[in-house]
Motif scaffolding. Structure first.
Motif, short mmCIF file in Angstrom:
data_model
loop_
_atom_site.label_atom_id
_atom_site.label_comp_id
_atom_site.label_asym_id
_atom_site.label_seq_id
_atom_site.Cartn_x
_atom_site.Cartn_y
_atom_site.Cartn_z
N SER A 28 32.77 35.55 49.30
CA SER A 28 33.01 35.32 50.71
C SER A 28 33.91 34.14 51.00
N GLY A 29 34.18 33.30 50.00
CA GLY A 29 35.04 32.16 50.22
C GLY A 29 34.27 30.97 50.76
N ILE A 42 24.29 39.98 68.96
CA ILE A 42 24.98 41.11 68.36
C ILE A 42 23.99 42.02 67.63
N LEU A 43 24.02 43.29 67.98
CA LEU A 43 23.24 44.30 67.30
C LEU A 43 24.16 45.05 66.35
N ILE A 44 23.79 45.12 65.08
CA ILE A 44 24.56 45.86 64.09
C ILE A 44 23.73 47.02 63.59
N LEU A 45 24.22 48.23 63.80
CA LEU A 45 23.56 49.43 63.28
C LEU A 45 24.04 49.62 61.85
N GLY A 46 23.13 49.57 60.90
CA GLY A 46 23.48 49.52 59.48
C GLY A 46 23.39 48.08 59.02
N GLY A 47 24.50 47.56 58.53
CA GLY A 47 24.56 46.13 58.22
C GLY A 47 24.30 45.75 56.79
N THR A 48 23.90 46.71 55.94
CA THR A 48 23.61 46.36 54.55
C THR A 48 24.49 47.12 53.57
N GLY A 49 25.53 47.80 54.07
CA GLY A 49 26.41 48.57 53.20
C GLY A 49 27.55 47.72 52.66
N PHE A 50 28.78 48.17 52.87
CA PHE A 50 29.95 47.49 52.33
C PHE A 50 30.38 46.35 53.25
N THR A 51 30.83 46.67 54.44
CA THR A 51 31.37 45.64 55.33
C THR A 51 30.31 44.98 56.20
N GLY A 52 29.17 45.63 56.40
CA GLY A 52 28.14 45.07 57.26
C GLY A 52 27.73 43.65 56.89
N PRO A 53 27.44 43.38 55.61
CA PRO A 53 27.06 42.01 55.25
C PRO A 53 28.13 40.97 55.56
N PHE A 54 29.40 41.37 55.46
CA PHE A 54 30.46 40.43 55.82
C PHE A 54 30.48 40.19 57.34
N GLN A 55 30.17 41.21 58.12
CA GLN A 55 30.05 41.03 59.56
C GLN A 55 28.94 40.03 59.88
N GLN A 57 27.53 37.74 57.93
CA GLN A 57 27.83 36.39 57.45
C GLN A 57 28.81 35.67 58.38
N TYR A 58 29.86 36.37 58.78
CA TYR A 58 30.87 35.76 59.65
C TYR A 58 30.30 35.49 61.04
N ALA A 247 35.79 43.12 58.71
CA ALA A 247 34.53 42.65 59.28
C ALA A 247 34.74 41.48 60.22
N GLU A 248 35.54 40.52 59.80
CA GLU A 248 35.74 39.31 60.61
C GLU A 248 36.51 39.63 61.89
N TRP A 249 37.50 40.51 61.79
CA TRP A 249 38.24 40.91 62.99
C TRP A 249 37.32 41.67 63.95
N THR A 250 36.43 42.49 63.42
CA THR A 250 35.48 43.20 64.29
C THR A 250 34.64 42.22 65.10
N ILE A 251 34.19 41.15 64.48
CA ILE A 251 33.41 40.14 65.20
C ILE A 251 34.28 39.46 66.26
N ARG A 252 35.53 39.17 65.93
CA ARG A 252 36.42 38.54 66.92
C ARG A 252 36.72 39.49 68.08
N MET A 253 36.79 40.78 67.79
CA MET A 253 36.96 41.76 68.88
C MET A 253 35.76 41.73 69.81
N ALA A 254 34.57 41.53 69.25
CA ALA A 254 33.38 41.40 70.08
C ALA A 254 33.43 40.13 70.91
N GLU A 255 33.84 39.04 70.30
CA GLU A 255 33.93 37.77 71.02
C GLU A 255 34.91 37.85 72.19
N ASN A 256 36.01 38.56 71.99
CA ASN A 256 37.04 38.67 73.02
C ASN A 256 36.76 39.80 74.01
#
Length: 380
Positions: A28-29, A42-55, A57-58, A247-256
């Motif tokens: 994750s850096g 934020i509600l995440i449906l899923g969240g434990t697959g590939f990109t969900g954990p990065f969402q 964490q960010y 994942a990180e862009w998805t969170i920023r889309m939510a913020e905006n």
């Protein structure tokens, strides 16, 4: 992005084998993340697959409050903050845990079936502000032409009743159902959430935690050295996006609060097959050498190498050059390919030997050697 029945089975098996393995923190850096101006629920449906954990964490690093809803069958990583867990099963309509709560945004990661969106919408449409649906570029009716934009026609559904489709019927005819059902899921999202809907359409998602092994095939094979079969003439376009960037862009889309439809393909320049393999080689080093083998020869021999799609393919030739201008204008950014490759290999090398041995993409060294010999025998 093409998804086959083989992909679906393989993804399920490999995900089960490595979901609880190391890799999230290591990949994750360590760069500090700036806090968001306003914390969101934020509600995440899923969240434990590939990109969900990065969402997750960010989002936590940005100061948001996160709730996950899933069946609880995959072990969750150790989050760097508090995460609420709600359990239910969308296959059976068990959404009771979502009732009587409110969130600013819902991110729907795993959905391919329209009835999942319908049922979630009936519960959540008055309980969330923005609804972000993670779709796919497979929704497009014509994947053969370059520069596919978000307003291109979508794949039609030709079945009897889209709302009666299940995971079993999807798996039985994945080639014909995956894109159309995703398209109908998008339509259902708009029906349930209206102007509050955001549709994100990725192509190939790559990087750490990618259990498909599709992109991993290339840096892993190149690191092994020797003569590497490269499909086509090297000029076919390739598009990949690091799961962390998505994942990180998805969170920023939510913020905006950004709504609309966006092709989440990368990078932000024209990447060819040659540039991809040489970029991998720049990271892996070693004595690899590349031999190009024409697409028609590979097709005649039943070879379908991962990530690569010939630009002349009658059905998928445009998948390497989908327009991402709208997403970039909305803030989508991309880390360097070298970073993705290095982090991916570090993650893969951290997996147990039995998981590495169960590698599920590409061709074996023996098959590769056979193909190269056969190609030369034709007088190449």
């Amino acid at each position: 992005m093409r998804t086959t029945r083989r992909d679906l089975f393989k993804l399920g098996a490999l995900a089960a084998a490595s979901a609880a393995l190391p890799g999230l923190a290591a990949a994750s850096g360590s760069a500090p993340v700036e806090r968001a101006k306003k914390p969101l629920d934020i509600l995440i449906l899923g969240g434990t697959g590939f990109t969900g954990p990065f969402q997750v964490q960010y989002a936590l690093a940005r100061g948001h409050r996160v709730t996950l809803f899933n069946r609880g069958r995959r072990p969750s990583p150790e989050w760097p903050g508090e995460v609420k867990q709600l359990s239910g099963d969308r296959n059976t309509g068990d959404l009771a845990a979502l009732r009587g709560r409110r969130w600013d945004v819902c991110i729907d990661n795993p959905t391919t079936l329209p009835f999942w969106v319908r049922d979630a919408g009936q519960v959540l449409k008055d309980s969330v502000g923005q609804y972000i649906f993670i779709s796919t570029i497979s929704v497009y009716a014509d994947g053969s032409r370059p520069g596919i934009g978000e307003d291109a026609p979508l794949a039609p559904y030709r079945g009897r009743d889209a709302m009666a489709e299940t995971r079993e019927t999807l798996v039985a005819d994945i080639e014909n159902l995956y894109g159309p059902l995703k398209a109908l899921s998008e339509a259902e999202a708009h029906k349930q959430f209206g102007a509050r809907t955001t549709i994100i359409r990725p192509g190939y998602i790559v990087g750490p935690r990618d259990d498909s092994d599709r992109f991993t095939y290339w840096p892993r094979r190149i690191a092994q050295g020797g003569e590497v079969l490269v499909p086509g003439d090297g000029r076919d376009p390739v598009q990949v996006i690091d799961g962390r960037d998505l994942a990180e862009w998805t969170i920023r889309m939510a913020e905006n609060g950004t709504t609309g439809t966006f092709n989440a393909c990368g990078p932000d320049y024209a990447l060819s097959t040659d540039a991809m393999v040489h970029g991998c080689h720049a990271v892996t080093g070693g004595a690899a050498r590349f031999t190009h083998v024409p697409a028609d020869f590979l097709e005649q021999n039943g070879v379908d190498l991962p990530i690569w799609v010939s630009r002349t393919h009658p059905r998928y030739g445009g998948y390497g050059s989908v327009s991402n201008a709208r997403a970039i204008a909305a803030g989508l950014t991309f880390r360097p390919l070298a970073t993705t490759v290095a982090d991916l290999l570090a993650w893969f090398d951290s997996l147990p030997a039995e998981r590495q041995a169960a590698f599920g993409a590409g061709i074996s060294r023996e098959r590769e050697a056979e193909l190269l010999a056969a190609w030369r025998a034709q007088g190449a």
